[in-house]
Design an enzyme around this catalytic site. Structure first.
Site, PDB file in Angstrom:
ATOM      1  N   SER A  41       0.839  -1.207   0.000  1.00 21.02           N
ATOM      2  CA  SER A  41       0.000   0.000   0.000  1.00 21.02           C
ATOM      3  C   SER A  41       0.868   1.249   0.000  1.00 21.02           C
ATOM      4  O   SER A  41       0.589   2.211  -0.731  1.00 21.02           O
ATOM      5  CB  SER A  41      -0.914   0.000   1.226  1.00 21.02           C
ATOM      6  OG  SER A  41      -1.672   1.191   1.284  1.00 21.02           O
ATOM      7  N   TRP A  46       2.417   1.568  -3.405  1.00 22.56           N
ATOM      8  CA  TRP A  46       1.417   1.978  -4.394  1.00 22.56           C
ATOM      9  C   TRP A  46       1.296   3.491  -4.428  1.00 22.56           C
ATOM     10  O   TRP A  46       1.096   4.086  -5.496  1.00 22.56           O
ATOM     11  CB  TRP A  46       0.057   1.366  -4.052  1.00 22.56           C
ATOM     12  CG  TRP A  46      -1.058   1.773  -4.966  1.00 22.56           C
ATOM     13  CD1 TRP A  46      -1.450   1.142  -6.115  1.00 22.56           C
ATOM     14  CD2 TRP A  46      -1.929   2.901  -4.823  1.00 22.56           C
ATOM     15  NE1 TRP A  46      -2.500   1.806  -6.694  1.00 22.56           N
ATOM     16  CE2 TRP A  46      -2.822   2.889  -5.929  1.00 22.56           C
ATOM     17  CE3 TRP A  46      -2.051   3.920  -3.883  1.00 22.56           C
ATOM     18  CZ2 TRP A  46      -3.810   3.856  -6.097  1.00 22.56           C
ATOM     19  CZ3 TRP A  46      -3.034   4.884  -4.052  1.00 22.56           C
ATOM     20  CH2 TRP A  46      -3.896   4.847  -5.144  1.00 22.56           C
ATOM     21  N   HIS A  47       1.435   4.144  -3.277  1.00 19.93           N
ATOM     22  CA  HIS A  47       1.263   5.594  -3.204  1.00 19.93           C
ATOM     23  C   HIS A  47       2.385   6.356  -3.888  1.00 19.93           C
ATOM     24  O   HIS A  47       2.177   7.506  -4.299  1.00 19.93           O
ATOM     25  CB  HIS A  47       1.151   6.039  -1.740  1.00 19.93           C
ATOM     26  CG  HIS A  47      -0.211   5.822  -1.159  1.00 19.93           C
ATOM     27  ND1 HIS A  47      -0.614   4.618  -0.617  1.00 19.93           N
ATOM     28  CD2 HIS A  47      -1.290   6.651  -1.052  1.00 19.93           C
ATOM     29  CE1 HIS A  47      -1.860   4.717  -0.190  1.00 19.93           C
ATOM     30  NE2 HIS A  47      -2.294   5.930  -0.452  1.00 19.93           N
ATOM     31  N   GLY A  48       3.536   5.773  -3.997  1.00 18.51           N
ATOM     32  CA  GLY A  48       4.603   6.523  -4.652  1.00 18.51           C
ATOM     33  C   GLY A  48       5.930   5.796  -4.626  1.00 18.51           C
ATOM     34  O   GLY A  48       6.184   4.962  -3.750  1.00 18.51           O
ATOM     35  N   PHE A  54      -0.608  10.012  -7.668  1.00 20.05           N
ATOM     36  CA  PHE A  54      -0.491   8.577  -7.417  1.00 20.05           C
ATOM     37  C   PHE A  54      -1.187   7.760  -8.489  1.00 20.05           C
ATOM     38  O   PHE A  54      -1.066   6.558  -8.528  1.00 20.05           O
ATOM     39  CB  PHE A  54      -1.092   8.225  -6.051  1.00 20.05           C
ATOM     40  CG  PHE A  54      -0.501   9.025  -4.927  1.00 20.05           C
ATOM     41  CD1 PHE A  54       0.869   9.217  -4.845  1.00 20.05           C
ATOM     42  CD2 PHE A  54      -1.298   9.592  -3.957  1.00 20.05           C
ATOM     43  CE1 PHE A  54       1.429   9.954  -3.821  1.00 20.05           C
ATOM     44  CE2 PHE A  54      -0.754  10.334  -2.926  1.00 20.05           C
ATOM     45  CZ  PHE A  54       0.604  10.522  -2.853  1.00 20.05           C
TER      46      PHE A  54
END
Length: 478
Positions: A322, A325-327, A478
């Site tokens: 997670s 996934w954001h960056g 994102f």
């Protein structure tokens, strides 16, 4: 095209009028109009990346049909993995290639080996993480025989690229959205008004709360090395409200916009800052992403069915993925790791599902225990947001070190800048009160006083909104 821009203020009414006044008798024409509007909406960002969106859509549409018609499991698996690899490959190249190259070069330099690898000079296509996950869930559901492939290319393309959710979610499922796209829709005045109220509340969150807090959060994070403890504390709190107002505001506008067209989207936020522990927070924050990882990663890994070791492993995998996934930055990975550590005591004591209902349901006020549980959860979350906001791990650790240096000399800096100061603190307090008393609803506009409240919120947007420039939403990156 930003939700908080004049161009969108023109775009939305035009599409709304054409949708209900011109194409009201034809579902095919309604869906075709929404698809054309969605592609135009996306092309306004950068028309070149529209081809990537169309290719991704076509790939998953075609592989879905091929899996359904496969003569044996081997053929079905081939098409499944072809779609997965290509989708994740595009995401990896655009979003993570440079990160891995830079990290590998830093690792080699740590051993005294100088290297120079080729990096890509490209920008990240807006919304790629979101529409890629739309397609992945569709393909995975077909592979697992949960759904049958959609044969109508227009309906499937609209599912992937529907403009209210295209660039920052919520992340929809074919099982939820596609049936709505195939069903005749009639104008519902009450639903449309509810959508209007939700859009209004989303704009207030973004333009007044988030963008005002951003002015202070940016000033403090940009000067963190010279700020005292209380100023750094304010900076972290301001960012907490900035990211919540920004992202939940976007989600409110997306859900409200979709209601105008008679389509319901997944609720993405459910008052997360009133959570009593981190597990409850993640059931209320970015719900569509949390549930996506739960259904398509956590449960396939074994979920909570295995032994303690596998439960802990799966939990850390989910939070680390997670974060990633954001960056493409180590700050996001540490942010995910920190949330996993927060979650661990709840998992070990089997208390991660203690709070499934909203706090103080049916009551006016929380208990003392609930109040301090909410406060503790907010503090833990705010501390983790420091890593999320920081550009590097070095900045994050220096910020935290100075925060806990207990240096209070100079008072509260950055309180008097180009935006109002004391008024913002009172506004944040009022915002919390509004949220608290509407926590069992989607937004505060309910009851007999909703129209009066709407007029008041419009005035607040006009008077206190940030209009110097239409600022992008945080999650667009994102």
């Amino acid at each position: 095209m930003l939700y908080n821009s004049l161009s969108y203020l023109v775009f939305l009414p035009v599409v709304f009028a054409l949708y209900w006044l011109v194409n009201t008798k034809s579902l095919k024409l309604q869906n075709l109009l929404l698809l054309a509007a969605s592609y135009f909406f996306y092309a306004c960002w950068d028309w070149r990346f529209l081809f990537l969106l169309v290719f991704s859509t076509g790939l998953d549409y075609f592989t879905g049909l091929q899996m359904h018609n496969a003569k044996n499991q081997g053929h079905k698996k081939f098409w499944f993995w072809l779609s997965i690899i290509i989708n994740l490959g595009f995401l990896g190249v655009f979003k993570y290639y440079n990160f891995f190259v830079d990290s590998f070069q830093e690792l080699l330099s740590g051993f005294g080996i100088q290297s120079s690898f080729w990096t890509l000079q490209i920008i990240l296509p807006v919304g790629i993480s979101f529409y890629t996950f739309h397609g992945l869930s569709y393909v995975i559901d077909i592979y697992n025989d949960r759904i049958k492939p959609e044969k109508n290319i227009v309906d499937y393309s609209l599912f992937v690229s529907y403009f209210p959710l295209l660039v920052a979610g919520p992340i929809e499922r074919a099982t939820h959205l596609l049936p709505q796209l195939k069903k005749k829709r009639h104008f519902d005045y009450h639903k449309a008004m509810d959508g209007f109220y939700q859009i209004l509340w989303g704009l207030f969150k973004k333009i007044v709360i988030a963008d005002s807090c951003a002015a202070y959060a940016n000033a403090i994070f940009d000067n963190y090395e010279n700020a005292n403890s209380i100023t750094l504390l304010l900076g972290a709190i301001y960012f907490s409200f900035q990211i919540y107002g920004d992202f939940s505001g976007y989600s409110d506008i997306a859900l409200g916009t979709s209601k105008l067209f008679g389509i319901d989207l997944f609720r993405n936020f459910n008052f997360p800052y009133f959570s009593r522990d981190i597990a409850e927070f993640w059931r209320r924050w970015h719900i569509s992403l949390s549930s996506w990882f739960r259904d398509y990663l956590y449960i396939p890994l074994g979920g909570s069915k295995g032994g303690l070791k596998s439960k802990v492993r799966n939990t850390f995998i989910i939070f680390l993925v997670s974060g990633f996934w954001h960056g493409a930055n180590w700050t996001f990975i540490v942010w995910g790791l920190l949330n996993a550590i927060y979650f661990l005591p709840l998992l070990l004591t089997n208390s991660n599902r203690n709070h499934l209902e909203i706090v103080a349901k049916g009551k006016s006020w929380p208990t003392v225990k609930e109040f301090f549980s909410i406060l503790l959860t907010f503090c833990l979350t705010t501390f983790a947001w420091i890593f999320f906001r920081s550009e590097t791990l070095g900045q994050a650790f220096t910020y935290i070190k100075n925060l806990f240096s207990f240096n209070f000399e100079g008072g509260i800096a950055y309180l008097e800048i180009d935006r109002y100061s004391v008024e913002l603190l009172f506004m944040l307090f009022a915002f919390i009160v509004f949220e608290w008393f509407s926590r069992e609803k989607e937004h505060p506009f309910f009851g007999k006083a909703k129209d009066m409240l709407a007029v008041f919120v419009i005035l607040m947007i006009v008077v206190f909104g940030v209009y110097s420039q239409a600022s992008e939403f945080i999650y667009f990156q994102f």
